[in-house]
Enzyme design. Structure first.
Site, short mmCIF file in Angstrom:
data_model
loop_
_atom_site.label_atom_id
_atom_site.label_comp_id
_atom_site.label_asym_id
_atom_site.label_seq_id
_atom_site.Cartn_x
_atom_site.Cartn_y
_atom_site.Cartn_z
CB SER A 113 -0.77 -0.15 1.49
OG SER A 113 -2.01 1.10 0.69
CG ASP A 277 -3.14 3.72 -0.84
OD1 ASP A 277 -3.61 3.47 -2.29
OD2 ASP A 277 -2.77 2.70 -0.05
CG ASP A 281 -5.85 0.11 -1.81
OD1 ASP A 281 -5.16 1.45 -1.22
OD2 ASP A 281 -6.17 -0.56 -0.77
NE ARG A 282 -4.57 3.76 3.05
CZ ARG A 282 -4.15 4.06 4.09
NH1 ARG A 282 -3.60 4.66 4.80
NH2 ARG A 282 -4.10 2.63 5.28
CE LYS A 376 -7.62 0.42 1.66
NZ LYS A 376 -7.93 0.23 2.76
C1 G1P Z 1 -4.46 0.47 8.43
C2 G1P Z 1 -6.26 0.88 8.16
C3 G1P Z 1 -7.25 0.05 7.89
C4 G1P Z 1 -7.07 -0.12 6.76
C5 G1P Z 1 -5.58 -0.65 6.40
C6 G1P Z 1 -4.80 -1.18 4.87
O1 G1P Z 1 -4.79 -0.35 8.73
O2 G1P Z 1 -5.84 1.68 10.18
O3 G1P Z 1 -8.34 0.80 8.02
O4 G1P Z 1 -8.54 -0.77 5.92
O5 G1P Z 1 -4.15 -0.24 6.79
O6 G1P Z 1 -5.30 0.03 3.95
P1 G1P Z 1 -3.95 -0.53 10.41
O7 G1P Z 1 -2.25 -0.24 10.16
O8 G1P Z 1 -4.69 0.39 11.34
O9 G1P Z 1 -4.12 -1.86 10.96
ZN ZN Z 2 -3.58 1.05 -0.61
#
Ligand code: G1P
Ligand code: ZN
Length: 543
Positions: A113, A277, A281-282, A376
């Site tokens: 990501s 991102d 997906d973001r 997403k």
């Molecule tokens: C984070 C975000 C969560 C998202 C994930 C993947 O996870 O908080 O909402 O789904 O990245 O993009 P976390 O690091 O909080 O476990």
């Molecule tokens: Zn991502």
């Protein structure tokens, strides 16, 4: 072509987190590390002989090397066909779309990501199901259990595939098809949104800027926004995907999307700005000198979905992750539809989407999406907003102000304490649990805790139970403080503190959110003893 059974021994650290397995590149480069995990995925899956696997990634360092290994392992394990994206570039939502469109058995997405990329950065791998959804916990746990007992993996000897040209090649009995990364996704977007109306908006004096942050969405944004919708050349900035994301941190928020934030908060700011991102997906949505929180964005999309071609038939329901603000709940209430509250992580929306219980879903962490795929989707959210702006002919700020006047405003912020000592983080969380019995009825000024717990979720569709999904302090006036540890980091621990307060009074809705939330932020620090236990005076990132 010869098939090899390579003897190997387990690695103890291959448990998938919130979104697949993420580690430093150097960890993935250890002999057999990637292959062990891939074989464990295959071992955990039933009946894929002769079936299709989709493969691609966010283009970060090690993407192409991993793709070549996975192709040869898929052939050795009996897949019939691999659809691999040209140059290995496939955004996470596009991967989900391709899996669904070609009725694939599943897909492997190579991404960490928004985590920094490059030789010293992170790498990641996750498996998605035939529905296009990230593998549910039952599967990720089965994969983890395979990683603990693995003794060998299978791979064929074959020359590397040329990923730069579209076309078909045989690897043993398996067909490898290099596909266009963008076209299937672009066609899906044209089905959902009124491209003619957006084109008209972009041809007017409306100005906008999309920041691809040198990550995967660059090619998608250039084709869809500039070529198909006619945005002026250069509307997409940082458009070329780079293996190290240009040294940046492609997380679209006010801290990391500096180029965009600078433009949108300048005196001559464009009307609309957005960023995506690392893996696409973001999304972050900005108006002229105006930031839209992701929680509010979900609420606005829900309230305006009837204006959009692909959603005119109505929404079956909406879902948000537990720490996401309750703004969407208010809209759902008015629309007379259900609003589900799931644990953090997109995988929890999959069953609800598959059962047609929800149409839209979102997370506070800059994630918004719908039933068009099972991930997403950053660009989708941007197009949704552009379509709303084209129809309503109002500024982003006016749309939000009007929304708050109608539904009330949920002031919201998330404070992250990154890379703290894991032991201290565990002590902090335990310390909160130890206070559960005495916190209710405790008062801090106007704030009184009504209930606290460690969030537990029973999936309404498959009835699976997920425990310990975040500590919640729920206040009698509807305010909330939530604490959880990140499940996507690769070093130490990251504490996330989510703070929310509801303001129905229009005359008080225009404050800055950090100021409006200051008393509650102090309570959050006090109850958890954040300073004492982490040694940190300030959060690392505030969103
Ligand atoms: C984070 C975000 C969560 C998202 C994930 C993947 O996870 O908080 O909402 O789904 O990245 O993009 P976390 O690091 O909080 O476990
Ligand atoms: Zn991502």
């Amino acid at each position: 072509m010869s098939l090899h059974h390579i003897p190997t021994t387990p690695f103890a650290d291959q448990r998938p987190g919130t979104s697949g397995l993420r580690k430093k590149v150097s960890v993935f480069q250890q002999p057999h590390y990637l292959a062990n995990f891939v074989q464990s995925i295959f071992n955990a899956l039933p009946d894929y002989q002769g079936q299709t696997l989709v493969l691609g990634g966010d283009g970060r360092y090690y993407n192409k090397t991993a793709i070549q290994i996975i192709i040869k392992m898929a052939a050795a394990n009996g897949f019939g066909r691999v659809l691999v994206a040209q140059n290995g570039i496939l955004s996470t939502p596009a991967a989900s779309a391709v899996i669904r469109k070609y009725s694939a058995f599943g897909g492997i997405i190579l991404s960490a990501s928004h985590n920094p990329a490059g030789k010293d950065g992170d790498f990641g791998i996750k498996y998605n199901m035939a529905s296009g959804s990230p593998a549910p916990e039952a599967i990720t746990e089965a994969v983890f259990s395979q990683t603990k007992t693995i003794r060998e993996y299978q791979i064929v000897d074959h020359a590397d595939i040329d990923l730069s040209v579209q076309g078909q090649t045989l690897v043993g009995d398996m067909q490898v098809e290099v596909i266009d990364s963008v076209s299937d996704y672009a066609a899906l977007m044209a089905d959902l949104f009124d491209f003619a109306a957006i084109k008209k908006l972009l041809a007017s004096d409306f100005r906008f800027c999309f920041d691809a942050m040198h990550a995967v969405t660059g090619p998608y944004a250039q084709v869809i926004l500039e070529q198909e919708l006619g945005a002026p050349q250069g509307s997409v900035i940082n458009a070329v995907p780079l293996a190290d994301f240009g040294g940046g941190h492609p997380d679209p928020n006010l801290t990391y999307a500096e180029d965009l934030v600078e433009k949108l908060f300048a005196d001559d700011a464009p009307d609309f700005g957005a960023a995506s991102d690392g893996d696409g997906d973001r999304n972050m949505i900005l108006g002229k000198q105006f930031f839209v929180t992701p929680s509010d964005s979900l609420a606005v999309l829900t309230a305006n979905a009837h204006l959009i071609k692909g959603y005119q038939a109505g929404l079956t329901g909406v879902a948000r992750s537990m720490p996401t603000s309750q703004a969407a709940d208010k809209v759902a209430q008015k629309l007379g539809i259900n609003c589900f509250e799931t644990p953090t992580g997109w995988k929890f929306f999959g069953t609800l989407l598959d059962a047609n219980q929800v149409t839209l879903c979102g997370e506070e962490s800059f994630g918004t999406g719908s039933n068009h795929v099972r991930e997403k989707d950053g660009l989708w959210a941007v197009l949704f907003w552009l379509n709303i702006l084209a129809v309503r002919q109002q500024s982003v700020a006016d749309i939000l102000r009007q929304h708050w006047a109608e539904f009330g405003r949920h002031f919201y912020t998330r404070h992250d304490y990154a890379n703290i000592d894991k032991k201290q983080a565990d002590i902090l969380m335990q310390g909160l649990k130890d206070q559960f019995a005495r916190l209710p009825l405790h008062r801090w000024g106007d704030f009184e805790i009504q209930h606290c717990d460690d969030f537990s979720y029973t999936d309404p569709i498959d009835h699976s139970i997920s425990r310990e999904q975040g500590i919640r302090l729920l206040f009698s006036n509807g305010a909330r403080i939530i604490y959880r540890q990140s499940g996507t980091g690769t070093e130490g621990a990251t504490l996330r503190v989510y703070i929310e307060n509801y303001e129905p009074d229009v005359s008080k809705q225009q404050q800055d959110s950090q100021q409006a939330l200051a008393p509650l932020i102090a309570v959050a620090q006090d109850v958890a003893k954040i300073r004492e236990l982490t040694g940190r005076e300030q959060p690392t990132v505030i969103t």
